[in-house]
Design a protein around this motif. Structure first.
Motif, PDB file in Angstrom:
ATOM      1  N   ALA A  60       5.033   3.210 -12.832  1.00  0.00           N
ATOM      2  CA  ALA A  60       6.193   2.798 -13.636  1.00  0.00           C
ATOM      3  C   ALA A  60       7.094   1.823 -12.877  1.00  0.00           C
ATOM      4  O   ALA A  60       7.584   0.846 -13.452  1.00  0.00           O
ATOM      5  N   ARG A  61       7.325   2.066 -11.607  1.00  0.00           N
ATOM      6  CA  ARG A  61       8.204   1.165 -10.853  1.00  0.00           C
ATOM      7  C   ARG A  61       7.464  -0.043 -10.296  1.00  0.00           C
ATOM      8  O   ARG A  61       8.076  -1.029  -9.897  1.00  0.00           O
ATOM      9  N   GLY A  62       6.122   0.016 -10.241  1.00  0.00           N
ATOM     10  CA  GLY A  62       5.336  -1.136  -9.814  1.00  0.00           C
ATOM     11  C   GLY A  62       5.428  -1.463  -8.339  1.00  0.00           C
ATOM     12  O   GLY A  62       5.131  -2.590  -7.935  1.00  0.00           O
ATOM     13  N   VAL A  63       5.787  -0.487  -7.535  1.00  0.00           N
ATOM     14  CA  VAL A  63       6.002  -0.721  -6.102  1.00  0.00           C
ATOM     15  C   VAL A  63       5.489   0.475  -5.307  1.00  0.00           C
ATOM     16  O   VAL A  63       5.674   1.629  -5.725  1.00  0.00           O
ATOM     17  N   ILE A  64       4.835   0.207  -4.168  1.00  0.00           N
ATOM     18  CA  ILE A  64       4.505   1.250  -3.194  1.00  0.00           C
ATOM     19  C   ILE A  64       5.329   0.985  -1.949  1.00  0.00           C
ATOM     20  O   ILE A  64       5.336  -0.131  -1.427  1.00  0.00           O
ATOM     21  N   ARG A  65       6.025   2.007  -1.482  1.00  0.00           N
ATOM     22  CA  ARG A  65       6.928   1.850  -0.333  1.00  0.00           C
ATOM     23  C   ARG A  65       6.162   2.085   0.976  1.00  0.00           C
ATOM     24  O   ARG A  65       5.719   3.202   1.260  1.00  0.00           O
ATOM     25  N   PHE A  66       6.011   1.016   1.740  1.00  0.00           N
ATOM     26  CA  PHE A  66       5.289   1.062   3.012  1.00  0.00           C
ATOM     27  C   PHE A  66       6.256   1.040   4.185  1.00  0.00           C
ATOM     28  O   PHE A  66       7.277   0.344   4.153  1.00  0.00           O
ATOM     29  N   ALA A  67       5.920   1.768   5.230  1.00  0.00           N
ATOM     30  CA  ALA A  67       6.534   1.599   6.549  1.00  0.00           C
ATOM     31  C   ALA A  67       5.480   0.961   7.429  1.00  0.00           C
ATOM     32  O   ALA A  67       4.322   1.413   7.446  1.00  0.00           O
ATOM     33  N   ALA A  68       5.836  -0.094   8.150  1.00  0.00           N
ATOM     34  CA  ALA A  68       4.848  -0.824   8.935  1.00  0.00           C
ATOM     35  C   ALA A  68       5.329  -1.020  10.361  1.00  0.00           C
ATOM     36  O   ALA A  68       6.480  -1.407  10.599  1.00  0.00           O
ATOM     37  N   SER A  69       4.440  -0.731  11.289  1.00  0.00           N
ATOM     38  CA  SER A  69       4.689  -1.054  12.693  1.00  0.00           C
ATOM     39  C   SER A  69       4.215  -2.485  12.911  1.00  0.00           C
ATOM     40  O   SER A  69       3.027  -2.778  12.776  1.00  0.00           O
ATOM     41  N   ILE A  70       5.157  -3.381  13.201  1.00  0.00           N
ATOM     42  CA  ILE A  70       4.850  -4.809  13.315  1.00  0.00           C
ATOM     43  C   ILE A  70       5.360  -5.311  14.657  1.00  0.00           C
ATOM     44  O   ILE A  70       6.529  -5.148  14.988  1.00  0.00           O
ATOM     45  N   GLY A  71       4.485  -5.921  15.410  1.00  0.00           N
ATOM     46  CA  GLY A  71       4.932  -6.460  16.688  1.00  0.00           C
ATOM     47  C   GLY A  71       3.767  -6.849  17.562  1.00  0.00           C
ATOM     48  O   GLY A  71       2.633  -6.420  17.342  1.00  0.00           O
ATOM     49  N   GLY A  72       4.035  -7.668  18.548  1.00  0.00           N
ATOM     50  CA  GLY A  72       2.980  -8.096  19.460  1.00  0.00           C
ATOM     51  C   GLY A  72       2.213  -9.279  18.923  1.00  0.00           C
ATOM     52  O   GLY A  72       2.779 -10.231  18.402  1.00  0.00           O
ATOM     53  N   THR A  73       0.890  -9.224  19.031  1.00  0.00           N
ATOM     54  CA  THR A  73       0.030 -10.352  18.683  1.00  0.00           C
ATOM     55  C   THR A  73      -1.041  -9.897  17.696  1.00  0.00           C
ATOM     56  O   THR A  73      -1.175  -8.716  17.419  1.00  0.00           O
ATOM     57  N   PRO A  74      -1.824 -10.839  17.149  1.00  0.00           N
ATOM     58  CA  PRO A  74      -2.916 -10.456  16.261  1.00  0.00           C
ATOM     59  C   PRO A  74      -3.887  -9.511  16.977  1.00  0.00           C
ATOM     60  O   PRO A  74      -3.869  -9.431  18.201  1.00  0.00           O
ATOM     61  N   PRO A  75      -4.735  -8.786  16.250  1.00  0.00           N
ATOM     62  CA  PRO A  75      -5.001  -8.987  14.821  1.00  0.00           C
ATOM     63  C   PRO A  75      -4.330  -7.984  13.891  1.00  0.00           C
ATOM     64  O   PRO A  75      -4.392  -8.147  12.688  1.00  0.00           O
ATOM     65  N   SER A  76      -3.684  -6.933  14.375  1.00  0.00           N
ATOM     66  CA  SER A  76      -3.239  -5.844  13.513  1.00  0.00           C
ATOM     67  C   SER A  76      -2.049  -6.229  12.638  1.00  0.00           C
ATOM     68  O   SER A  76      -2.164  -6.377  11.433  1.00  0.00           O
ATOM     69  N   ALA A  77      -0.871  -6.362  13.216  1.00  0.00           N
ATOM     70  CA  ALA A  77       0.333  -6.752  12.470  1.00  0.00           C
ATOM     71  C   ALA A  77       1.335  -7.338  13.444  1.00  0.00           C
ATOM     72  O   ALA A  77       1.659  -6.720  14.452  1.00  0.00           O
ATOM     73  N   TYR A  78       1.827  -8.518  13.134  1.00  0.00           N
ATOM     74  CA  TYR A  78       2.757  -9.204  14.035  1.00  0.00           C
ATOM     75  C   TYR A  78       3.617 -10.159  13.215  1.00  0.00           C
ATOM     76  O   TYR A  78       3.359 -10.371  12.019  1.00  0.00           O
TER      77      TYR A  78
END
Length: 306
Positions: A60-78
């Motif tokens: 109904a709300r059209g959104v999934i609430r994510f928490a993301a660990s972001i930092g450093g370099t590729p390839p995971s999340a940066y």
């Protein structure tokens, strides 16, 4: 290591990492097969069967609430050079899953060690951060797998004390840097007895919240060894001077993390499997140089690899 020294090291690697972000903005490959600007998601479309598995309130709300660990370099999340745009394998897979389900990702950056407790408390619906599936974590967390990564080690290229690590007693007397709250820290702490049991000096575990501090601590000689993800170490060794990857230590499935019993798990699993079947999944992994981590099918909370 003093706080002043740690701040200086973190600031220096932040500058180096910004250089990798520049590659992402210009479309130039970032090394180790990484192509940050390559479009791999425009052809992904909604799969009605997968979308039908979404809980009614999420649909109904059209959104999934994510928490993301972001930092450093590729390839995971940066972060890209603007320090705001999130890039990486975790980001693309999450966005691809959302497109399959016909919803948007509402992403909040959070520290790696804070995400799993926050999921269990209901603060977020899904967490990403290259979370490995372990039996201990499965007591309070469910996982929807999307790659197979794991644990590895790296040293300075000019340090010939280690040619590889097959057993933790090879690390006796050394200082090991790793991430706070990770499977690496848990493994090292759990097996810390192996050296004293053999009459050898114990290794020292030095956990850091900032991945940048780990690598610079190694290069500055404050650490002897780094324990991190296999894919992360491979990329770092291909892009950082004087860094040598020692190989794989243990494989682990990696997945979206959810509160135990979350009704979102079947929908996420169906979406990952649709990405796999459509070929979009292989394109994402090829973009980030991680095709060796491909899985044939997503699973919900599978057994930990022995």
């Amino acid at each position: 290591m003093s706080t002043r020294c740690l701040v200086a090291l973190t600031a220096l690697l932040a500058f180096i990492t910004a250089g990798c972000g520049a590659a992402a903005d210009t479309g130039a490959p970032a090394g180790n097969g990484v192509e940050p600007s390559r479009d791999v998601l425009s052809a992904v479309v909604v799969d009605e069967a997968a979308a039908a598995l979404l809980p009614a309130d999420v649909k109904a709300r059209g959104v999934i609430r994510f928490a993301a660990s972001i930092g450093g370099t590729p390839p995971s999340a940066y972060y890209a050079e603007d320090n705001r745009t999130a890039l990486g394998q975790d980001i693309d897979i999450a966005e691809g899953v959302a497109k399959v389900l016909g919803v948007r990702v509402e992403r909040e950056a959070a520290s790696f060690e804070a995400i799993l407790p926050a999921l269990a408390a209901g603060k977020y619906e899904v967490g990403t951060g290259n979370f490995g599936v372990t039996e201990a974590r499965k007591q309070t967390i469910d996982f929807v797998t999307y790659v197979n990564d794991g644990q590895g080690f790296a040293v300075r290229a000019n340090d010939d004390r280690l040619s590889g690590v097959d057993r933790l007693d090879q690390l006796c007397g050394l200082k090991i840097g790793t991430g706070t709250g990770t499977t690496f820290e848990a493994t090292l702490e759990r097996e810390k007895h192996v050296c004293p049991d053999q009459g050898k000096p114990p290794y020292e575990v030095l956990p850091f919240s900032e991945g940048s501090a780990v690598y610079l601590g190694l290069q500055q000689g404050h650490l002897d060894v780094v324990m991190n993800t296999i894919n992360g170490l491979r990329h770092a060794a291909a892009n950082q001077p004087n860094l040598r990857f020692l190989g794989e230590f243990k494989r682990l499935d990696v997945g979206f993390a959810l509160k135990k019993g979350s009704p979102l798990a079947p929908a996420l699993q169906a979406a990952v499997n649709e990405l796999i079947e459509s070929g979009a999944y292989r394109q994402i992994l090829d973009k980030w140089g991680t095709t060796d981590s491909a899985i044939p099918r997503s699973e919900i909370s599978p057994p930990e690899h022995s």
